[in-house]
Design a protein around this motif. Sequence first.
Motif, short mmCIF file in Angstrom:
data_model
loop_
_atom_site.label_atom_id
_atom_site.label_comp_id
_atom_site.label_asym_id
_atom_site.label_seq_id
_atom_site.Cartn_x
_atom_site.Cartn_y
_atom_site.Cartn_z
N CYS A 297 1.05 -1.09 0.22
CA CYS A 297 0.12 -0.06 0.03
C CYS A 297 0.84 1.10 -0.02
CB CYS A 297 -1.03 0.04 1.31
SG CYS A 297 -1.81 -1.51 1.41
N THR A 298 0.06 2.38 -0.47
CA THR A 298 1.03 3.60 -0.51
C THR A 298 0.59 4.18 0.78
OG1 THR A 298 0.94 3.55 -2.98
CG2 THR A 298 1.16 5.57 -1.50
N ILE A 299 1.50 5.02 1.53
CA ILE A 299 1.23 6.02 2.64
C ILE A 299 1.61 7.22 2.10
CG2 ILE A 299 1.53 6.58 4.98
CD1 ILE A 299 0.06 3.89 4.57
N PRO A 300 0.75 8.22 1.57
CA PRO A 300 1.08 9.28 1.03
C PRO A 300 1.67 10.39 2.10
CG PRO A 300 -1.10 9.03 0.59
CD PRO A 300 -0.79 8.07 1.59
N ALA A 301 2.75 11.01 1.99
CA ALA A 301 3.23 11.91 2.72
C ALA A 301 2.14 13.17 3.29
CB ALA A 301 4.50 12.65 2.23
N ALA A 302 2.28 13.33 4.60
CA ALA A 302 1.21 14.42 5.16
C ALA A 302 2.08 15.76 5.01
CB ALA A 302 0.78 14.15 6.38
N PRO A 303 1.71 16.85 4.20
CA PRO A 303 2.33 17.85 4.40
C PRO A 303 2.19 18.63 5.87
CG PRO A 303 0.67 17.93 2.55
CD PRO A 303 0.54 16.58 3.46
N PHE A 304 3.16 19.58 6.19
CA PHE A 304 3.11 20.05 7.23
C PHE A 304 1.70 20.75 7.58
CE2 PHE A 304 2.99 23.61 10.29
CZ PHE A 304 3.83 23.08 11.36
N GLY A 305 1.08 20.59 8.89
CA GLY A 305 -0.25 20.81 8.97
C GLY A 305 -1.26 19.73 8.83
N LYS A 306 -0.93 18.64 8.19
CA LYS A 306 -1.83 17.66 7.95
C LYS A 306 -1.57 16.42 8.81
CE LYS A 306 -4.21 20.03 4.51
NZ LYS A 306 -5.40 20.29 4.89
N GLY A 307 -0.68 16.52 9.58
CA GLY A 307 -0.16 15.44 10.70
C GLY A 307 -1.10 15.23 11.72
N VAL A 308 -1.85 14.03 11.60
CA VAL A 308 -3.02 13.92 12.90
C VAL A 308 -2.82 12.85 13.62
CG1 VAL A 308 -4.64 15.22 11.38
CG2 VAL A 308 -4.40 12.78 11.07
N GLY A 309 -3.57 12.49 14.33
CA GLY A 309 -3.36 11.34 15.36
C GLY A 309 -3.98 11.45 16.94
N LEU B 219 0.19 28.67 10.21
CA LEU B 219 0.56 27.42 9.33
C LEU B 219 1.60 27.90 8.19
CD1 LEU B 219 -0.25 24.87 8.32
CD2 LEU B 219 -1.78 25.62 6.87
N ALA B 220 1.69 28.93 7.81
CA ALA B 220 2.49 29.22 6.74
C ALA B 220 3.81 29.47 7.44
CB ALA B 220 2.32 30.62 6.20
N ASN B 221 3.78 30.00 8.90
CA ASN B 221 5.09 29.90 9.76
C ASN B 221 5.47 28.66 10.22
OD1 ASN B 221 5.39 32.70 8.87
ND2 ASN B 221 4.33 33.31 10.69
N ARG B 222 4.80 27.54 10.01
CA ARG B 222 5.18 26.21 10.38
C ARG B 222 5.36 26.08 12.04
NH1 ARG B 222 6.68 22.61 6.05
NH2 ARG B 222 7.64 21.42 7.43
N ASN B 223 4.28 26.72 12.47
CA ASN B 223 4.08 26.62 14.11
C ASN B 223 4.11 25.47 14.51
OD1 ASN B 223 2.92 27.18 16.86
ND2 ASN B 223 3.89 29.22 16.52
N PRO B 224 4.75 24.86 15.40
CA PRO B 224 4.40 23.67 15.94
C PRO B 224 3.08 23.26 16.42
CG PRO B 224 6.56 24.45 16.94
CD PRO B 224 5.70 25.56 16.27
N ARG C 173 3.13 15.90 14.73
CA ARG C 173 4.49 15.50 14.71
C ARG C 173 5.33 16.45 15.44
NH1 ARG C 173 4.17 14.55 8.29
NH2 ARG C 173 2.79 16.50 8.51
N THR C 174 5.02 17.78 15.23
CA THR C 174 5.92 18.95 15.95
C THR C 174 5.25 19.39 17.14
OG1 THR C 174 4.69 20.44 14.58
CG2 THR C 174 6.76 19.65 13.72
N TYR C 175 3.99 19.20 17.46
CA TYR C 175 3.22 19.64 18.83
C TYR C 175 4.04 19.12 20.09
CZ TYR C 175 -0.41 20.88 21.78
OH TYR C 175 -1.54 21.52 22.46
N ALA C 176 4.31 20.29 20.78
CA ALA C 176 5.16 20.40 22.08
C ALA C 176 4.21 20.68 23.25
CB ALA C 176 6.38 21.13 21.87
N GLY C 177 3.18 21.16 23.08
CA GLY C 177 2.37 21.63 24.44
C GLY C 177 1.23 22.47 24.14
N GLY C 178 0.34 22.51 24.98
CA GLY C 178 -0.69 23.58 24.86
C GLY C 178 -1.89 22.90 25.41
#
Length: 719
Positions: free
Chosen positions: A474-486, A512-517, A522-527
Amino acid sequence: MNGEYLPLVSQGMRGNWSTNFSDYPGGVEYFEVYAGPITTTYSEVFWTALPEIKLPLDLVKRFDGKAMAVVGFEADQVRRTKEGDVSVPINIAYNHHYGAMLLGKGSKVERVKRDRNDPTQPAHPGPVPGYVDVAVEHTPSQNGLPTSMVFGYSNGGEFRKTYHALAPPFAQLVESPSTIHITPMQIDTWNRDAMNLTGSPFVPGPAPENSLAPLTGIDAVYSGLLECPLTTRIRKHITGGGWNDSYVPQIFSCHKKPQGCQHGVDTMKNCFTAAQELGLPVKTEQVSSSTLPPGCSVNVNQNKTSGTVFWNSNLSSSVCCGEGVAAIEGEQTSLVKLSLSLSEDGVIITMSGPSKVWFGVGFDAIAMANSPYAIVVDGSGKVSEHVLGPHKPGIQINTSVAVVSDTVETDLRTVVMKRPLKGMTPHHYTFDPLKLKLNFINAVGSSPDFSYHKAKTTATLSLWPSAEHNSCLCTIPAAPFGKGVGTLEYLPTGEKLGFPLRCDPEPRETVLANRNPTCDIRTYAGGLSTCHHGWHLLDADQEIPWQDQPIEYYLKFRLYYQPYDPKHHVNAFDMTWSMAGDTGEYDVPQCKAGTPAEKCTHEVSGVITPPADKNLHFVAAHYHCHAPTCLFMEVYNNLTGELICREDTYHGEGADIAGKDRFDETGYIAQRICLWGDHPLPPPPNVSGVPLFVRSVTNNTYGHHGEMALPQMLLASIP
């Protein structure tokens, strides 16, 4: 109740406006309510709805069938003692935010799906992810008046010394008021050994490694816990794609859907190219068969040393990937040799490493930072299980594996273990018998006892059906920044919370444009997403101190009102927008070393547009953000460039210690609001359908998690 307030900053003021409610034009009455109790221990989050508060019976009778015009309120957090109310300092119990509603008998509270694009809903998500509690009218007023109101603005750490009022002719109207509903989010930051409940200089208590707040020096005036840092009590589960496209073999539970790839390999050429990434020699065959799954599939031999990749052009084949599979198994040699065999009966785990020092494996992980479950074998062959921390051993957990054998041959120890697929507790990893690829970290030590590693690395284990059954490629498409979920799992209880898509592209917002975590799991660090009711904000290897010293207190509200007079009152209502994704939060990156403090600033911005069909005018503007980083908010007409409102945040100067102002804790905040109305205030600006540019600026001498940028506006429909 709360003393003097900061002066107003409205653009176009034509004189002075008193912020003392005793000077309010036409006079006011008030009533008080207590919401609670709230009980917490150190580092604990309290975020749940408090019991409904019934208004005094005489007040209910007085306004039955009539409207109350609420012109403002004051709020505090207090301990109720025999000697009277005693304020609880904000540096002991931090009010992250609260939701507040006054309901008439024609409305009730209902939990509804959250819609970020609906500014009439609370901007803060509710304590139940994906839902918010709102007032729903079930019996409309015969007089056409509102039957509920929201008063959750400037509703965080700034709530005590921010002026919550409307100017004539504006008020929040509620017909037949009867109950109040409060949902607070509070964080316990009280160092019981070094601070007293009646006010004292802030002294940091224990903090998790991911906290960004200073622990020493003159800047150590706030707790990093109030920023809800991601801790090792939480494990991320990423369910979307990674940073790059990938191909993975998959099998499925054939008695239920899905029975094939969500994203299949689309051509024979791509199928055979993807086969080269499987990590073992393969031959390729093109077939048209009703006995193989459609499209791209792989069959690995019994020894797992080679395989055949098929492209089945019979796309109508009904064969399920995984049909007949009773077990999956695989082996990978890294610093530690790991083999797994998974079936309905459980999992057999075999680990081989040096016989005289410890070695270990962390499952479903590429780093220690995600709190992985790990098995460690020490130099004597003793097996222990752990939840690892970032660059530290984490915590040891109860043993769930049974050792089948422990053998040593030529300085190589091999330990065979067995355990159920499902973890004994949320701390223990649950193995998935359908998952054919498993990342793992592994390390060896330099001593018999588990301690800092001598060497470490990451590896990937491929598992295959045990009896030459087919699996699909199967193909697992890359998730662009901002589309990473879980999901985020709180390990002490096993509670899992979804992490959906949350940030919008420009011009709506810049995060989103500034790629804030904050925009990607995948980049989330707290909140907010790592900060839920009953959770503790220390790492798993940190004991919760002072558990025998809980604090109990209440939120106290005083509401100022006048009897509704249609000749003098115009209804106002609240609308709130977020400048930072669905949860209204974002990370503030630390400025570069050597930057002068006055130039250490960070900005987020966005464009909001109030509805165009209601002739809406701003009548009050509030700004919700967090201590100690927020500096100011500006709102502009994005068509003309005209500045509509600027609010500069006040930061406490420590007058609470001198007994001059109990609400002036060093570094903690209050807002200078914008207000519009009758003279001497400026006239309300018409914002119906007007694009508004909102700019929020913070100090970033230090980095911060979970900062917020919420313009909380009160509006009125004016003909």
